[in-house]
Design a protein around this motif. Structure first.
Motif, short mmCIF file in Angstrom:
data_model
loop_
_atom_site.label_atom_id
_atom_site.label_comp_id
_atom_site.label_asym_id
_atom_site.label_seq_id
_atom_site.Cartn_x
_atom_site.Cartn_y
_atom_site.Cartn_z
N ASP A 172 -7.23 -0.48 35.94
CA ASP A 172 -8.27 0.54 35.73
C ASP A 172 -8.76 0.64 34.29
N GLN A 173 -7.86 0.42 33.35
CA GLN A 173 -8.25 0.59 31.94
C GLN A 173 -9.51 -0.24 31.64
N PHE A 190 -11.73 -1.55 33.73
CA PHE A 190 -12.92 -1.17 34.52
C PHE A 190 -13.51 0.16 34.02
N LEU A 191 -12.65 1.07 33.63
CA LEU A 191 -13.13 2.39 33.21
C LEU A 191 -13.79 2.38 31.85
N THR A 192 -13.51 1.36 31.06
CA THR A 192 -14.09 1.31 29.72
C THR A 192 -15.23 0.31 29.62
#
Ligand code: FES
Ligand code: FES
Lengths: 792, 155
Positions: free
Chosen positions: A15-16, A18-20
């Motif tokens: 997720d890190q 994709f979220l950034t």
């Protein structure tokens, strides 16, 4: 305890990035010196290519090269292959007409590739494509299956009546006898609506060719890069594996549509060696609609024979399945072995016979889409059983219960080839009835009626098959590939781990779930573990991700490789701690000598393996890096019960899902958070099929639903909050005891929704509605039934 | 080719582009900022949502030249080093993403909702997301993430 092992809802590792905004999708990649491609596509569903004149376009600004089907034919480029051979009733093989990557002499659907324009920029390529002059000899198009089967217009000249194959399964005589002895026969005609997959990331590819090494590289939006390397290398372009690298980086959803070997991959790879520079191509959404393989598209007639008490005696099914203009990679297996082998469902029906004709039409190829064959099967069964309950006058819950396979009947041999290894349908059904407060429904119906709404409740109980295997069985049924999976577990000197898996992560959370398997096995936290996938130059081999196979088939490969690491590490530990190997125990990341306080940490052993100063070098090699290939003993069989409650506004035909309850048996759950997310996503696609989505071609083969303005994708305010739970019997056919969860939502839900709408409309005399049950269709059904009732 | 200049995530940027270049192309191709995605060609998927002068906007609906001088924020501009913005953190905590393709647009869109309505109801969130498509999550966990993110931002 690491807290990151099996059973923990670990937050996702991926997720890190994709979220950034640091995901690395194919279109995010640029290669030095890259050119851009535009694919010119046929505007006609069926036409001969009388002439293709590229001379004007070649002179346009920025154009590097233009190639047509004639150029590929001159290079003797092969056709796109089909991965599964089906046999006709008479034993002859299915007809497999050629599928040239760039159309040659004829185009067969709107969107068929006619030419590739390679230019300095995408806009230049697109502008130049408009200058290509094509003289099309337009032919009549054949779109619906009945006209196709009638012959006349042929999609392929060498396929009479457009019939690809005519296949059967089950015992016809036994079924005829069952029907002869029946007290009731219930029949139904159903259309399983054609769907357009619509992964949010459009397909894309970048090809490259290195003249100095003759090495090809292809970045592509694929669910299975090794399969693409094999199919494209061996069958289409004749490039040996060691000279072809296929990379599927971050992929923005697949749902089946990115399994297949698409023409653009072969065209770009072939052309890269011609222009000696990288070529990038990214589909526009309109191209995705028109060229990504579609899903479903069945027409079926089914009959169920019952005895006086309601016991199912026999089932007879005749299905026509549209395969589109060409056979896509798995287009032949979906309406056969992934569909009709599940017609027993969760029931003890003793005699089943099904025949399936597959039909070529002038439409885009049809292939696997989330569920692939099992949603079609479940929809047919659960609509039919619900109809039977109504006609025979038995409560739909009771009718299901009395016909269900009981837990003590496993392993259960169905009359249509599959042997269910384990399950407990009555248990998941009971839980779903309770969770949905089925017993309280009539009160809610009465309350809704007071406010002028029609409430209905619909049930679907299902079983599905995933993790297709063993390879030998699949091979005997016509699969042209193995269906095992591989893993390499590389322990680094300081004890951190990289796992190379042949499956592919495009949203399923493998980077987390697979790391949890290793965390559990080695007793180390997941921040010490990296999961690597998607690059054929890094990963030894793999069959990729589809059919809910990754954990069920790829997981045990990882587990087996971990066990090999532990076995070797124990030998090292025994040597260093001067003990017998049989006395070495391994738990929580520590090797201990039984009955002593001697211990060594996982990282100490790995260091010893790479710095083998004190090492059993005569017995084992240095290093700690193990491979495993795993071929399962059987399919795995997830199942469960879905219950949907709707409210229909009889004035407008608008249906609203009030609640949706799913209780699924997915075997052992590694990460409950991810499992729930997978079910949510599948349910949304199932509800989409049931209420919103439907692909429409006009009679000339023009796609009428070719954009988000015409094709209804489920949006946030179309869907309810889902009530999901798992209730599992541990899987019996793989060492992780897992079953698969990626598709259950899409498989179980459509009949639950439609049964609910029909239940709501029953007081008005409506007996049938086809998917998608849009407000217009519901409203029309209400009007027609009231007219009919008034006439009666 | 004209030069287009603007501020993106607090930094002044400029690049020469063809007049027909869309803002999303400018971000992805001219600046190499690929966090903003393109999921459609009819301005309906919302994968490309960024903030322009503080308001959410589908960056495929605007020419780069129209954003001349504007203050643009993209998904790359939210986190503080490795520390996620509370809305990003809420998506991570609540499994509000699967393949991640719709995610940048979802997060940027959610932030605009929350600045307009600091305490949205579930229904308000679902209605606000009308312009953002997700094929993976069924929206269940996206809605949950946004509700949690809104609470976190209220502090
Ligand atoms: S790319 Fe789809 S709305 Fe902008
Ligand atoms: S997470 Fe994949 S489209 Fe939303």
């Amino acid at each position: 305890m690491t807290g990151t092992g099996i059973g923990a809802s670990v937050k996702r590792v991926e997720d890190q990035r994709f979220l950034t905004g640091n995901g690395n999708y194919t279109d995010d990649i640029n290669r030095p010196g890259q050119s851009h491609a535009w694919i010119l596509r046929s505007p006609h569903a069926h036409a001969t290519l009388k002439s293709v004149d590229t001379s004007k376009a070649e002179k346009a600004d920025g154009v590097i090269a233009i190639f047509t089907g004639a150029d590929m034919a001159a290079d003797e480029i092969g056709g796109l292959p089909c991965g599964w051979q089906i046999h006709n009733k008479d034993g002859s093989p299915m007809l497999e007409p050629g599928h040239p990557p760039l159309a040659h002499e004829k185009v067969r659907y709107v969107g068929d590739q006619v030419a590739i324009v390679i230019a300095a920029t995408r806009d230049a390529a697109r502008d130049a494509a408009e200058l290509i002059e094509i003289d099309y000899g337009v032919l009549p198009a054949v779109i619906d299956m009945d006209s196709a089967l009638a012959g006349g217009t042929l999609v392929h000249d060498d396929v009479p009546n457009n019939r690809c194959f005519d296949w059967e399964i089950g015992e016809k005589d036994a079924v005829d006898e069952a029907f002869a002895a029946a007290d009731h026969v219930v029949s139904i005609d159903l259309v399983n609506n054609r769907l357009i997959p619509n992964a949010m990331e459009p397909r894309a590819a970048i090809s490259d060719f290195d003249r100095s090494t003759s090495q090809y590289t292809l970045f592509t939006t694929s669910q299975n890069p090794h399969v693409i390397r094999l199919l494209m290398g061996a069958f289409v372009l004749q490039i040996p594996e060691h000279k072809l690298r296929v990379v599927a980086p971050d992929v923005g959803g697949g749902f089946g549509s990115k399994i297949f070997h698409y023409a653009e991959e072969a065209i770009l790879t072939w052309a890269a060696a011609k222009v000696h520079q990288p070529i990038k191509w990214t589909a526009e959404r309109s191209e995705s609609f028109a060229t990504d393989a579609h899903g479903r598209d069945h027409e079926s007639h089914a009959e169920l024979a019952l005895d006086k008490s309601g016991k199912f005696l026999g089932l007879r099914v005749a299905t026509k399945a549209n395969v589109g203009a060409y056979l896509s990679t798995f287009g032949s297996s979906v309406p056969t072995y992934l569909y009709a082998t599940l017609l027993a469902g969760v029931y003890t029906t003793p005699a089943i016979y099904a025949e399936v004709q597959t039909v070529f039409t002038n439409t885009v190829p049809v292939d696997a889409y989330r569920g692939a064959g099992r949603p079609e099967c479940t929809y047919l069964l659960e609509r039919l059983v619900t109809k039977a309950a109504r006609e025979v006058g038995i409560d739909p819950v009771e009718l299901r219960k009395m016909n269900m396979i009981q837990p003590d009947q496993y392993p259960y041999q169905t009359p249509v080839a599959l042997m269910y290894d384990c399950g407990d349908s009555p248990a998941t059904f009971a839980s779903a009835l309770k969770a949905s407060d089925y017993a309280g429904f009539e009160k809610r119906r009465a309350a809704a009626e007071k406010s002028g709404k029609l409430r209905g409740i619909g049930i679907s109980t299902y079983v599905e098959a995933c993790g297709i295997a063993p390879s030998a069985v699949a091979g005997a049924l016509g699969a042209r590939a193995g269906l095992y999976e591989s893993a390499q577990v590389r322990v680094h000197p300081t004890g951190s781990v990289t796992v190379y898996t042949g499956t592919h992560n495009h949203g399923q959370g493998h980077e987390t779930t697979f790391a949890q398997l290793v965390s559990e096995s080695f007793g180390i936290p997941i921040d010490q573990i990296e999961i690597s996938h998607g690059d054929t130059d890094q990963v030894q081999f793999g069959m990729g991700t589809y059919g809910s196979r990754s954990l069920a088939v790829g997981g045990p490969a990882i587990l087996n490789a971990c066990n090999k690491v532990i076995d070797k590490a124990k030998k090292i530990a025994a040597h260093i701690m001067e003990a017998d190997v049989s006395d070495i125990e391994f738990a929580d990341g520590k090797f201990t000598v039984a009955g002593t306080d001697k211990e060594m940490a996982f990282g100490e052993i790995s260091l010893a393996a790479y710095v083998p100063h004190n090492y059993p070098i005569e017995e084992i090699e240095p290093g700690l890096d193990e491979n495993a290939f795993y071929d399962p003993l059987n399919f795995s069989f997830p199942g469960g019960a879905h219950i949907c409650e709707v409210e229909v506004d009889p004035e407008t035909g608008d249906s609203e899902i009030i609640s949706f309850t799913a209780v699924d048996d997915v075997g052992r759950v590694v990460n409950p958070m991810i499992v729930e997310g997978q079910v949510h996503g599948g349910l949304a696609q199932g509800v989409g099929q049931a209420m919103l989505e439907g692909c429409v071609y006009d009679d000339n083969g023009q796609l009428l639903t070719g954009s988000y303005m015409d094709y209804t994708m489920p949006r946030a305010d179309d869907l309810p909050n889902f009530s999901v739970a798992t209730q599992s019997v541990m899987g019996a056919s793989n060492p992780l005891e897992v079953k698969g969860v990626g598709e259950v939502g899409a498989i179980g839900s459509p009949p639950a929704v439609v049964n609910a709408i029909l239940d709501a409309l029953a007081p008005l005399g409506v007996e049938d509605i086809s998917m998608p049950a849009t407000p217009l269709k519901v409203w029309q059904a209400i009007q027609e039934s009231s007219v009919r009732q008034a006439a009666e | 080719m004209p030069t287009v200049s603007m501020t993106v995530n607090g930094k002044s940027v400029s690049a020469e582009v063809e007049p027909r270049t869309l803002l999303v192309q400018y971000l992805r191709e001219s600046l190499g900022m690929t966090g903003t995605h393109v999921g459609c060609d009819t301005s309906q998927c919302g994968a490309c949502v960024v903030h322009v002068n503080g308001e959410s906007l589908k960056s495929c609906t605007m020419l780069a030249a129209q954003a001349e001088g504007a203050d643009v924020t993209t998904i790359e501009g939210l986190a503080n080093g490795d520390e996620l913005h509370p809305m990003q953190e809420a998506f991570r905590e609540n499994h509000g993403l699967q393949c991640g393709f719709c995610t940048p647009g979802m997060v940027m869109s959610a932030l605009d909702l929350v600045q307009k309505n600091s305490d949205p109801s579930e229904q308000e969130v679902r209605e606000w997301l009308e312009g953002n498509l997700c094929r993976c999550t069924g929206y269940h966990n996206i809605v949950k993430s946004i509700l949690a993110g809104a609470q976190a931002l209220k502090g």
